[in-house]
Design an enzyme around this catalytic site. Structure first.
Site, PDB file in Angstrom:
ATOM      1  NE  ARG A 238      27.596  47.133  11.779  1.00 40.43           N
ATOM      2  CZ  ARG A 238      28.014  48.327  12.202  1.00 40.43           C
ATOM      3  NH1 ARG A 238      27.204  49.349  12.231  1.00 40.43           N
ATOM      4  NH2 ARG A 238      29.244  48.507  12.620  1.00 40.43           N
TER       5      ARG A 238
ATOM      6  CB  SER B  20      30.864  47.248   7.885  1.00 36.04           C
ATOM      7  OG  SER B  20      30.094  47.582   9.013  1.00 36.04           O
TER       8      SER B  20
ATOM      9  CB  CYS C 208      33.638  39.638   9.591  1.00 32.59           C
ATOM     10  SG  CYS C 208      33.159  40.306  11.188  1.00 32.59           S
TER      11      CYS C 208
ATOM     12  CD  GLU D 217      39.945  36.651   7.787  1.00 30.68           C
ATOM     13  OE1 GLU D 217      39.125  35.756   7.484  1.00 30.68           O
ATOM     14  OE2 GLU D 217      39.641  37.672   8.409  1.00 30.68           O
TER      15      GLU D 217
ATOM     16  CG  HIS E  95      37.375  36.969  11.078  1.00 33.13           C
ATOM     17  ND1 HIS E  95      37.458  37.992  10.162  1.00 33.13           N
ATOM     18  CD2 HIS E  95      36.614  37.440  12.080  1.00 33.13           C
ATOM     19  CE1 HIS E  95      36.780  39.030  10.596  1.00 33.13           C
ATOM     20  NE2 HIS E  95      36.258  38.726  11.761  1.00 33.13           N
TER      21      HIS E  95
ATOM     22  N   GLY F  88      36.958  43.851   8.981  1.00 28.35           N
ATOM     23  CA  GLY F  88      37.446  45.160   9.397  1.00 28.35           C
ATOM     24  C   GLY F  88      36.263  45.868  10.008  1.00 28.35           C
TER      25      GLY F  88
ATOM     26  CB  ILE G  33      36.335  39.103  15.789  1.00 27.13           C
ATOM     27  CG1 ILE G  33      37.360  38.006  16.112  1.00 27.13           C
ATOM     28  CG2 ILE G  33      36.767  40.439  16.376  1.00 27.13           C
ATOM     29  CD1 ILE G  33      38.714  38.215  15.511  1.00 27.13           C
ATOM     30  NE  ARG G  34      33.287  45.300  17.474  1.00 27.90           N
ATOM     31  CZ  ARG G  34      32.461  46.216  17.973  1.00 27.90           C
ATOM     32  NH1 ARG G  34      32.266  46.317  19.256  1.00 27.90           N
ATOM     33  NH2 ARG G  34      31.840  47.063  17.186  1.00 27.90           N
TER      34      ARG G  34
END
Lengths: 197, 296
Positions: free
Chosen positions: A106, A49, A79, A172, A170, A47, A134-135
């Site tokens: 980050r 942070s 992440c 998931e 990720h 998500g 993702i980023r």
């Protein structure tokens, strides 16, 4: 059945719940300190942070989360969750939960247009795991007692320190349950060695 | 490495999944972006004017000056979104080249094409698009949108249209899920929706992409209402920086979105917020001023 919580303040909660169920564990959404009671393990999902930190403070969750970790319950950060766990964050004087002896950087692979998928070889888990970045952050330093489990292009993207597991990608978001099965096994082993309360 | 792929469907839709349960705020400069980030926004939308000011200014509304977008990108570490006109291939490519994290192909701006939307699957950057019903939603997914939002009626501070659109889409999704597969092709024809997208909805038991609420959220209770109706998160346009105390307001909307069913908490955070933005009655808008009619 093992009960594993998912910090449900913001982010990819549903995906982790689906993945946990597929691995034979019960998924519990955690929004308050009370929700942590009776859990065998905890997932800190992906998500934003900064948003999660904000909400952790708003709901006084920092102390309960640290207590949960200090009881040696397994915790898995993906992440943003990895950033929450890290003791040191590049470019910042402070950290969030800060109980994993690692430094994270980050958005270290760039902005969203640089987000990518790549096959990963993960120690103790297997080859060709679909890595979804993702980023994503990466782990730039590991302390003693931290084992790097996976590197991508010379950067550590997954590591373990005792009962803390963290990855920059990720699992998931894929249908591949190998990483989650590994974490569920950690939770099962920790539960088996714990004196019955 | 040669085996890594950027701009895949998983990476684009996944990015929106990470925004779930969060609030995306419209900002027009670095200072507002920092307030939004500090309040817990999951992303900011960099604009030249918020929708209510676009309404006031009239004329043609275009992509923001890249200086503003760059300023916002430098100011915060959360994702930065920006708006391109419907069908404006070049504005979208410019935003992509600048490295914005998400593009909103938005009816808030004056459309550049009154027939065709962008082929969003041909870009590396992901897109969010507005929808009022499942037909629109499925067409945008068919074109490659990785995230949806209700259109609502932007810049009005009136939640009624966002409610209408969220209820409509979700009712139609439920209908598709419960249809038998041999009814889907006719449903696709009736909705003007790609058959494959309906099939995917039926298989997943939900929309294949995240659907946020947008267009009229003015208070924490509005944000919570949209979550109650099944939104995955909330866009707040004019609502925050047109209110009396933006920092307080922004924080309250973030909390309301996370805990949309904790009514005691909602009462607490709604106290003493000052005056929200002035609302507009939808019926008072001339048809030409209704932004939701833009897009096809």
């Amino acid at each position: 059945m093992l009960k594993i919580g998912i910090l449900a303040l913001q982010g990819a909660v549903r995906e982790h719940a689906t993945s946990l169920k597929r691995c034979g564990a019960e998924a519990v959404e955690v929004k308050t300190a009370n929700d942590l009671k009776g859990l065998d393990g905890l997932i800190l999902p992906g998500g934003e942070s900064t948003t999660m930190r904000r909400l952790i403070d708003t709901y006084d969750l920092m102390k309960p989360l640290k207590q949960f970790i200090s009881l040696d319950r397994p915790v898995f950060g993906t992440c943003a969750g990895l950033i929450l766990l890290a003791e040191r964050i590049v470019g910042s004087n402070s950290c969030h939960i800060g109980m994993m002896d690692i430094t994270v950087e980050r958005n270290s692979f760039g902005r969203q247009i640089n987000s990518f998928e790549a096959p990963l070889n993960i120690k103790d888990i297997g080859r060709g795991f679909p890595g979804v970045f993702i980023r994503a952050p990466h782990i730039s330093e590991t302390g003693e007692g931290v084992t790097a489990l996976c590197e991508y292009e010379g950067r550590i993207v997954m590591a373990r320190q005792n009962n803390l597991l963290g990855c920059a990608f990720h699992p998931e978001l894929t249908g591949d349950q190998r990483v989650m099965s590994y974490f569920v096994k950690m939770v099962r082993e920790a539960a088996a060695t714990r004196p019955k309360s | 490495m040669g085996d890594s792929k950027v701009g895949t469907v998983v990476v684009k839709r996944g990015m929106a999944e990470m925004q779930k349960g969060g609030v995306i705020m419209d900002v027009v400069n670095a200072e507002q972006a920092k307030i939004a980030e500090a309040a817990g926004a999951v992303a900011v939308m960099a604009l030249e004017r918020v929708p209510s000011d676009i309404r006031k200014a009239g004329g043609v509304a275009r992509m923001a000056d890249p200086t503003i977008i760059e300023e916002v990108m430098k100011a915060v570490s959360i994702p930065v979104m920006a708006k391109a006109r419907i069908g404006h291939i070049t504005e979208a490519r410019i935003l992509e080249a600048m490295g914005v994290d998400y593009i909103d192909e938005s009816e808030v701006l004056t459309p550049a094409d009154e027939e065709f939307h962008l082929l969003k699957s041909s870009y590396t950057v992901p897109f969010v698009c507005g929808c009022r019903d499942l037909g629109e939603a499925a067409r945008r997914i068919g074109e490659g949108a990785a995230m949806l939002r209700t259109k609502g009626e932007p810049g009005t501070g009136n939640i009624v249209e966002a409610v209408r659109h969220m209820r409509k889409v979700n009712a139609q999704v439920r209908r598709v899920i419960h249809m038998s597969e041999d009814e889907l092709m006719t449903e696709a024809k009736l909705l003007g929706a790609p058959y494959e997208v309906l099939l995917e909805i039926k298989k997943l038991g939900r929309l294949p992409v995240v659907n946020f609420a947008a267009g009229g959220v003015a208070t924490p209770a509005d944000a919570a209402l949209m979550m109650e109706l099944g939104a995955d998160g909330v866009f707040v346009g004019s609502g925050i920086f047109k209110s009396e105390n933006p920092a307080l307001f922004a924080k309250a909307i973030v909390e309301a979105t996370t805990n949309f069913r904790d009514y005691k908490l909602l009462a607490e955070i709604s106290k003493g917020l000052g005056t929200p933005m002035t609302g507009l009655e939808i019926a008072s808008l001339a048809p030409a001023d209704r932004m939701q009619e833009r897009g096809w």
